[in-house]
Design an enzyme around this catalytic site. Structure first.
Site, mmCIF file in Angstrom:
data_model
loop_
_atom_site.group_PDB
_atom_site.id
_atom_site.type_symbol
_atom_site.label_atom_id
_atom_site.label_comp_id
_atom_site.label_asym_id
_atom_site.label_seq_id
_atom_site.Cartn_x
_atom_site.Cartn_y
_atom_site.Cartn_z
ATOM 1 N N ASN A 148 75.320 73.030 66.483
ATOM 2 C CA ASN A 148 76.253 73.349 65.405
ATOM 3 C C ASN A 148 76.807 72.084 64.757
ATOM 4 O O ASN A 148 76.347 71.674 63.686
ATOM 5 C CB ASN A 148 77.376 74.238 65.926
ATOM 6 C CG ASN A 148 78.283 74.739 64.815
ATOM 7 O OD1 ASN A 148 78.086 74.427 63.653
ATOM 8 N ND2 ASN A 148 79.286 75.516 65.171
ATOM 9 N N ASP A 149 77.769 71.442 65.417
ATOM 10 C CA ASP A 149 78.431 70.280 64.819
ATOM 11 C C ASP A 149 77.444 69.201 64.367
ATOM 12 O O ASP A 149 77.672 68.538 63.363
ATOM 13 C CB ASP A 149 79.414 69.667 65.815
ATOM 14 C CG ASP A 149 80.643 70.557 66.005
ATOM 15 O OD1 ASP A 149 80.895 71.380 65.102
ATOM 16 O OD2 ASP A 149 81.322 70.421 67.023
ATOM 17 N N VAL A 150 76.354 69.035 65.115
ATOM 18 C CA VAL A 150 75.429 67.939 64.811
ATOM 19 C C VAL A 150 74.617 68.199 63.550
ATOM 20 O O VAL A 150 73.825 67.362 63.138
ATOM 21 C CB VAL A 150 74.465 67.658 65.994
ATOM 22 C CG1 VAL A 150 75.256 67.255 67.216
ATOM 23 C CG2 VAL A 150 73.577 68.849 66.292
ATOM 24 N N THR A 151 74.809 69.386 62.920
ATOM 25 C CA THR A 151 74.090 69.679 61.680
ATOM 26 C C THR A 151 75.063 69.803 60.511
ATOM 27 O O THR A 151 74.653 70.101 59.403
ATOM 28 C CB THR A 151 73.354 71.024 61.786
ATOM 29 O OG1 THR A 151 74.323 72.069 61.957
ATOM 30 C CG2 THR A 151 72.398 71.039 62.954
ATOM 31 N N ALA B 27 84.039 70.834 67.842
ATOM 32 C CA ALA B 27 85.016 69.983 67.164
ATOM 33 C C ALA B 27 86.049 70.816 66.416
ATOM 34 O O ALA B 27 86.997 70.279 65.854
ATOM 35 C CB ALA B 27 84.311 69.028 66.204
#
Lengths: 100, 465
Positions: free
Chosen positions: B394-397, B435
């Protein structure tokens, strides 16, 4: 005046940090998990201290206050050594190249 | 009985073999030989230690017995453990190294004669300092790793635990440790030694509880590093080269991994350590965006999109590990490849709960490692790919990391998933990632949300083909 042996050990320590630094940067990111498990296994070389501590108990006094901690440390370190190397082996065996 | 000098030479050889063991990990082909070097180095160290003592009495039998007991436990764990449980296994192993270091230090303190460190109540000053450092760092490693283990295992909530005055408390304890070490050296009092160890256990706990679940890659790497420094401290006490070399290697290895992980999140080491990231205040801010339209689809839509693609990039994340979806994923990819579609995998440095977590899981599912790429290698390919299949990441995209300086993840290097022609996003709900930031990608024109469990959805897609 002679140099204190501690200085030699400190030299080894500092140089090893540099060796570690360069060697670890060359580890491919896909093998970072095996890197952690193998560093785990090798840091259990602390078992040599445990063995010395355990064998310091002599005669009727095999399990004295000091040696008992040695024996406990042997168990802990042995779990790590066997567990660490074997699980690393298991992981590394899974990394395969594409069949051409 | 072998001479002290010969013994030192053998320990040196062990140390060199350990360096070669790490060097082997530079590529999967050489890694297996590297592991063998490691085992060889360890065997040499253990055997020469026995020879140096030369006391083949009854206690020797006990030592072998204890070694075999520990060894069998370790071997059983190593063979039984599922690959998805690797982060907690590594955390557990770290705790053992830490505790072993504490025990050896205690033993040396109680019986300094055995290690040539002086006599009880009159231990050499340098040895006492080294011993205290080894014991304290070992104890911190132990209790810290236990907390990390509990969090990773899900026994303890992954949410950060914070309370007012936390940092000040930690600072006071840290100062008290230094003070204790000083008084320990002047008085040689055993009660101070025990207090030092107890307080260090407490530090380990306090240090890790404020750190949240997705920061675990940093925590594990950091504890890895600590276990090395603890070993090195004991190595100085025992005047053992193998232990000093190994401690330094492991210490710097863990430090580098922590650095790589922090860089992968664009966060400073200290902000991770001080913890509390992903707390409630950030989640509250993102709630207002909930109303935006989202396109959602089912497995048939996904299968249709992928079948008509010519290249697909898979983006796995922690959700894949939780759902154990790696095998289903590989099956899906096999089907795609049979249809002549080019498939590769893109791994973000902090995907998962430990460095390299995703790579191990994919390797377990028989994904060839030359189809798996790191962020820098593959990021430009997203622009040319037809479908990006995001499974459990999720956050890494999240493109917000590039556009919104207010966002907590601003500046974090991300996978440019949004550049793909279409994005399939497997996720259970629209909830924000760790996050606490809403992912813009959900609301893009080219994104199709697949609301389901990662494994179930992947299996359904295979059926739909």
């Amino acid at each position: 005046m002679e140099i204190d042996p501690f200085v030699f050990r400190l030299s080894i320590f500092i140089l090893s940090i540099f060796v570690g630094y360069y060697v670890v940067w060359s580890v491919t990111p896909s093998l970072h998990t095996p890197l952690m498990s193998v560093t785990n296994a090798i840091s259990s070389v602390i078992i040599v201290g445990a063995i010395i501590a355990a064998l310091a108990g002599k005669g009727n006094d095999i399990f004295n206050q000091a040696s008992i901690f040695g024996y406990l440390a042997i168990i802990l370190a042995a779990v790590n050594i066997f567990g660490g190397f074997l699980v690393t082996q298991r992981m590394l065996a899974m990394y395969k190249k594409k069949k051409k | 009985m072998i001479s002290v000098n010969l013994l030192a030479m053998f320990y040196l050889i062990s140390g060199v073999l350990f360096i070669l063991a790490l060097r082997g990990l530079s590529s999967p082909e050489t890694s297996r030989r590297g592991n063998f070097f490691g085992i060889l180095g360890m065997s040499i160290a253990v055997v020469v230690t026995f020879l140096s003592i030369g006391n083949f009495s009854i206690s020797f039998v006990y030592v072998i017995a204890f070694l075999l007991i520990g060894g069998s436990i370790g071997a059983i764990i190593a063979f039984k453990i599922p690959m998805t449980a690797m982060p907690e296994l590594v955390a557990g192993f770290h705790s053992l190294v830490g505790l072993a270091a504490v025990f050896v230090a205690i033993s040396a303190f109680l019986n300094p004669d055995a290690f040539n460190l002086g006599t009880i109540g009159n231990i050499k000053l340098a040895s006492l300092i080294e011993m205290s450092i080894g014991a304290a760092v070992g104890a911190i490693t132990f209790s810290g790793s236990i907390i990390a283990f509990l969090k990773l295992r899900g026994i303890m909530s992954g949410a950060p635990i914070t309370f007012p005055g936390q940092h000040i408390l930690n600072l006071i304890i840290l100062i008290s440790i230094i003070g204790l070490t000083y008084f320990l050296c002047t008085t040689q009092s055993s009660s101070l030694f025990w207090t030092l160890i107890l307080i260090s256990f407490l530090v380990g706990i306090l240090l890790i509880i404020p750190i949240g679940g997705a920061d675990m890659p940093v925590v594990i790497s950091m504890l890895n590093s600590y276990s090395g420094w603890a070993a090195a401290g004991i190595g100085f006490t025992l005047e053992n080269t193998a232990l000093i070399i190994t401690g330094a290697l492991v210490g710097s290895s863990g430090a580098i991994l922590s650095y790589i992980m922090c860089k992968g999140m664009n966060r400073s080491f200290f902000s991770v350590i001080l913890g509390g990231f992903g707390g409630t205040d950030q989640v509250a801010k993102s709630n207002s965006k909930e109303q935006k339209p989202v396109k959602s689809g089912n497995s048939d839509d996904a299968a249709f999109l992928m079948k008509n693609a010519s290249s697909v990039i898979i983006v796995p994340g922690y959700g894949m590990a939780v759902a154990q979806a790696q095998h289903a994923l590989r099956e899906m990819v096999d089907t795609l490849k049979k249809n002549g579609i080019k498939v590769s995998y893109a791994i973000h440095p902090v995907a998962g709960r430990m460095p390299g977590h995703m790579n191990v899981l994919l390797a377990e599912a028989n994904v060839p490692y030359d189809e798996v790429f790191e962020l820098e290698e593959i990021n430009n390919d997203f622009a040319n790919c037809d479908v990006a299949y995001v499974i459990g990441a999720n956050d890494v995209t999240n493109p917000v990391a590039k556009t919104d300086p207010q966002s907590p993840i601003y500046g974090m290097p991300i996978l440019d998933v949004e550049k793909a022609k279409s994005v399939l996003f497997v996720k259970r709900s629209l909830s924000p990632g760790y996050a606490g930031v809403d992912n813009d990608l959900f609301y893009r024109e080219n994104t199709l949300m697949l609301f389901a469990d990662a494994k179930k959805m992947t299996e359904d897609i295979i059926k739909s083909f």
